[in-house]
Motif scaffolding. Sequence first.
Motif, PDB file in Angstrom:
ATOM      1  N   LYS A  23      11.803   7.648  12.588  1.00 17.18           N
ATOM      2  CA  LYS A  23      10.897   8.729  11.496  1.00 17.18           C
ATOM      3  C   LYS A  23      11.936   9.224  10.480  1.00 17.18           C
ATOM      4  O   LYS A  23      12.618  10.193  10.726  1.00 17.18           O
ATOM      5  N   LEU A  24      11.487   8.704   8.952  1.00 17.16           N
ATOM      6  CA  LEU A  24      12.464   9.343   8.181  1.00 17.16           C
ATOM      7  C   LEU A  24      12.553  10.581   7.793  1.00 17.16           C
ATOM      8  O   LEU A  24      11.401  11.109   7.370  1.00 17.16           O
ATOM      9  N   GLU A  25      13.515  11.580   6.978  1.00 24.57           N
ATOM     10  CA  GLU A  25      12.705  13.048   6.630  1.00 24.57           C
ATOM     11  C   GLU A  25      13.346  12.970   4.820  1.00 24.57           C
ATOM     12  O   GLU A  25      14.516  11.847   5.179  1.00 24.57           O
ATOM     13  N   ILE A 227       3.322   2.584  -2.728  1.00 24.84           N
ATOM     14  CA  ILE A 227       2.442   1.426  -2.715  1.00 24.84           C
ATOM     15  C   ILE A 227       1.493   1.593  -1.863  1.00 24.84           C
ATOM     16  O   ILE A 227       1.728   2.356  -0.520  1.00 24.84           O
ATOM     17  N   SER A 228       0.919   0.676  -1.622  1.00 28.31           N
ATOM     18  CA  SER A 228      -0.703   0.577  -0.474  1.00 28.31           C
ATOM     19  C   SER A 228      -1.288   1.872  -0.380  1.00 28.31           C
ATOM     20  O   SER A 228      -1.116   2.604  -0.846  1.00 28.31           O
ATOM     21  N   GLY A 229      -1.293   1.874   1.046  1.00 28.70           N
ATOM     22  CA  GLY A 229      -1.644   2.976   2.211  1.00 28.70           C
ATOM     23  C   GLY A 229      -2.081   4.342   1.297  1.00 28.70           C
ATOM     24  O   GLY A 229      -2.402   5.438   0.977  1.00 28.70           O
ATOM     25  N   ALA A 230      -0.668   4.311   1.302  1.00 25.90           N
ATOM     26  CA  ALA A 230       0.268   5.731   0.853  1.00 25.90           C
ATOM     27  C   ALA A 230      -0.371   6.299  -0.372  1.00 25.90           C
ATOM     28  O   ALA A 230      -0.287   7.495  -0.647  1.00 25.90           O
ATOM     29  N   ASP A 237      -5.938  -3.644   2.075  1.00 31.36           N
ATOM     30  CA  ASP A 237      -6.200  -4.949   3.113  1.00 31.36           C
ATOM     31  C   ASP A 237      -4.883  -5.026   3.432  1.00 31.36           C
ATOM     32  O   ASP A 237      -3.775  -4.887   2.438  1.00 31.36           O
ATOM     33  N   ALA A 238      -3.850  -5.911   3.975  1.00 31.79           N
ATOM     34  CA  ALA A 238      -2.834  -6.489   4.602  1.00 31.79           C
ATOM     35  C   ALA A 238      -1.985  -6.894   2.742  1.00 31.79           C
ATOM     36  O   ALA A 238      -0.858  -7.180   2.595  1.00 31.79           O
ATOM     37  N   LYS A 239      -3.186  -8.147   2.781  1.00 29.51           N
ATOM     38  CA  LYS A 239      -2.839  -9.116   1.819  1.00 29.51           C
ATOM     39  C   LYS A 239      -2.143  -8.112   0.544  1.00 29.51           C
ATOM     40  O   LYS A 239      -1.196  -8.060  -0.326  1.00 29.51           O
TER      41      LYS A 239
HETATM   42  C1  LIG Z   1      -7.191  -1.013  13.500  1.00 33.32           C
HETATM   43  C2  LIG Z   1      -7.613  -0.911  11.853  1.00 33.32           C
HETATM   44  C3  LIG Z   1      -7.294  -2.570  11.871  1.00 33.32           C
HETATM   45  C4  LIG Z   1      -7.291  -3.555  10.795  1.00 33.32           C
HETATM   46  N1  LIG Z   1      -7.614  -4.535  10.464  1.00 33.32           N
HETATM   47  C5  LIG Z   1      -7.290  -5.708   9.416  1.00 33.32           C
HETATM   48  C6  LIG Z   1      -7.623  -7.319   9.318  1.00 33.32           C
HETATM   49  O1  LIG Z   1      -8.351  -7.357  10.283  1.00 33.32           O
HETATM   50  N2  LIG Z   1      -6.481  -7.532   8.261  1.00 33.32           N
HETATM   51  C7  LIG Z   1      -6.475  -6.662   6.895  1.00 33.32           C
HETATM   52  O2  LIG Z   1      -5.873  -6.968   5.828  1.00 33.32           O
HETATM   53  N3  LIG Z   1      -6.496  -5.372   7.252  1.00 33.32           N
HETATM   54  C8  LIG Z   1      -6.001  -4.923   8.147  1.00 33.32           C
HETATM   55  N4  LIG Z   1      -6.277  -3.509   8.558  1.00 33.32           N
HETATM   56  C9  LIG Z   1      -5.711  -2.804   6.981  1.00 33.32           C
HETATM   57  C10 LIG Z   1      -4.006  -2.925   7.367  1.00 33.32           C
HETATM   58  O3  LIG Z   1      -2.993  -2.835   8.385  1.00 33.32           O
HETATM   59  C11 LIG Z   1      -3.347  -1.913   6.248  1.00 33.32           C
HETATM   60  O4  LIG Z   1      -4.449  -2.230   4.797  1.00 33.32           O
HETATM   61  C12 LIG Z   1      -2.089  -2.317   5.682  1.00 33.32           C
HETATM   62  O5  LIG Z   1      -1.146  -2.292   7.488  1.00 33.32           O
HETATM   63  C13 LIG Z   1      -2.052  -1.179   5.228  1.00 33.32           C
HETATM   64  O6  LIG Z   1      -0.062  -1.181   5.072  1.00 33.32           O
HETATM   65  P1  LIG Z   1       0.751  -0.217   4.163  1.00 33.32           P
HETATM   66  O7  LIG Z   1       1.961  -0.474   4.281  1.00 33.32           O
HETATM   67  O8  LIG Z   1       0.098   1.135   3.864  1.00 33.32           O
HETATM   68  O9  LIG Z   1       0.584   0.696   5.822  1.00 33.32           O
HETATM   69  P2  LIG Z   1       0.947   0.884   7.199  1.00 33.32           P
HETATM   70  O10 LIG Z   1       0.972  -0.676   7.648  1.00 33.32           O
HETATM   71  O11 LIG Z   1       0.166   1.615   7.820  1.00 33.32           O
HETATM   72  O12 LIG Z   1       2.283   0.965   7.348  1.00 33.32           O
HETATM   73  C14 LIG Z   1       3.237   2.102   7.827  1.00 33.32           C
HETATM   74  C15 LIG Z   1       4.100   1.994   7.787  1.00 33.32           C
HETATM   75  O13 LIG Z   1       4.953   3.549   7.862  1.00 33.32           O
HETATM   76  C16 LIG Z   1       5.548   3.865   9.022  1.00 33.32           C
HETATM   77  N5  LIG Z   1       5.826   5.781   8.411  1.00 33.32           N
HETATM   78  C17 LIG Z   1       4.896   6.493   8.658  1.00 33.32           C
HETATM   79  N6  LIG Z   1       5.963   7.302   7.835  1.00 33.32           N
HETATM   80  C18 LIG Z   1       7.046   7.472   8.198  1.00 33.32           C
HETATM   81  C19 LIG Z   1       8.123   7.868   8.034  1.00 33.32           C
HETATM   82  N7  LIG Z   1       7.975   9.536   7.523  1.00 33.32           N
HETATM   83  N8  LIG Z   1       9.850   7.327   8.890  1.00 33.32           N
HETATM   84  C20 LIG Z   1       9.342   6.308   9.190  1.00 33.32           C
HETATM   85  N9  LIG Z   1       8.198   5.779   8.643  1.00 33.32           N
HETATM   86  C21 LIG Z   1       7.215   5.987   8.942  1.00 33.32           C
HETATM   87  C22 LIG Z   1       4.139   4.081   9.904  1.00 33.32           C
HETATM   88  O14 LIG Z   1       4.524   4.560  10.992  1.00 33.32           O
HETATM   89  C23 LIG Z   1       3.798   2.623   9.249  1.00 33.32           C
HETATM   90  O15 LIG Z   1       4.511   2.088  10.157  1.00 33.32           O
HETATM   91  C24 LIG Z   1      -6.661  -2.569   9.483  1.00 33.32           C
HETATM   92  C25 LIG Z   1      -6.015  -1.571   9.647  1.00 33.32           C
HETATM   93  C26 LIG Z   1      -6.695  -0.689  11.372  1.00 33.32           C
HETATM   94  C27 LIG Z   1      -5.755   1.427  11.274  1.00 33.32           C
END
Ligand SMILES: Cc1cc2nc3c(=O)[nH]c(=O)nc-3n(C[C@H](O)[C@H](O)[C@H](O)COP(=O)(O)OP(=O)(O)OC[C@H]3O[C@@H](n4cnc5c(N)ncnc54)[C@H](O)[C@@H]3O)c2cc1C
Length: 252
Positions: A23-25, A227-230, A237-239
């Motif tokens: 876990k990054l600080e 970026i992305s979910g943050a 979505d993942a793409k």
């Molecule tokens: C149940 C579920 C099913 C899904 N199914 C699909 C699907 O079928 N197809 C699709 O395209 N999308 C799907 N999604 C959506 C997809 O997973 C997200 O849109 C995508 O992963 C977002 O990417 P991200 O980089 O924003 O976050 P994430 O992939 O969630 O990655 C963020 C990462 O940052 C890490 N993190 C956060 N804070 C810290 C910290 N302080 N130190 C270290 N690490 C940290 C987290 O632990 C995590 O590993 C699904 C989501 C969920 C929850």
Amino acid sequence: MVCLIFYKNEIKRLKINLVKDYKLEISDLKEFDEIVLGTGVLPKKINIKGQDDVDFVYDYQDVFSSKVSLGNKIAIIGAGGIGFNMAEYISSSGISPTLNITKWMEKWGVVDPEKERGGVLPKSEITLNTSSKEIFLLQRKNEKLGKRLGKTTGWIHRKSLEKKNVKMFAGVKYEQINSDGLLISFGKEKKDLQTLKVDSIIICAGQNSEISLVEKLNINKINHHIISGAKVVNELDAKSAIDQGCRLVAKL
Ligand SMILES: Cc1cc2nc3c(=O)[nH]c(=O)nc-3n(C[C@H](O)[C@H](O)[C@H](O)COP(=O)(O)OP(=O)(O)OC[C@H]3O[C@@H](n4cnc5c(N)ncnc54)[C@H](O)[C@@H]3O)c2cc1C
């Protein structure tokens, strides 16, 4: 799966220093020239009367990461993509038929065309994979469940859960959680007041951006990119998450 292998290989090929389970600080980030935050999302908390008085209310992350052991009568609050995935996951005992060809064929009655005309069993011979768990999938909106999932795939998810006897209710009002389970009613008029006698409740009611590091970076005036979910949780979505990361890094 193919995607996962690709990225594993790329990380190796490009000699990227991958640090896992850490876990990054803010103190870890002071030495870098550029910081990209893709810290994702956290499950949205909701507030139902009485939920803090019982110990069987969980968020979806805890369930997916196997941190909790569920009972046999389960209510899922929220029927978006995650709620549907959750219902599929717990009713398949954690084994996805999408990733297991034999299970997938059994589930949809697909067989060798040499054995059965058209390669599909007659409806009466398809084994119904009913789950041993009693599952309720609930949504607040008064519309067909799964309506907002993929246009061409929503009905498949709904059908799959119907086959497993997952009970789906729309227009639900969450009145109270107590030791008997979840008290619900329907619509503004609070019709059909009833208790779903469940021993586990899973909240799948959406997400908020995980920005705890962002706040600290701002206070310390450390330059960063989000970026992305943050950054934005809706419709992600993942793409598009991968797309955002690639485009940003190409610019840096
Ligand atoms: C149940 C579920 C099913 C899904 N199914 C699909 C699907 O079928 N197809 C699709 O395209 N999308 C799907 N999604 C959506 C997809 O997973 C997200 O849109 C995508 O992963 C977002 O990417 P991200 O980089 O924003 O976050 P994430 O992939 O969630 O990655 C963020 C990462 O940052 C890490 N993190 C956060 N804070 C810290 C910290 N302080 N130190 C270290 N690490 C940290 C987290 O632990 C995590 O590993 C699904 C989501 C969920 C929850």
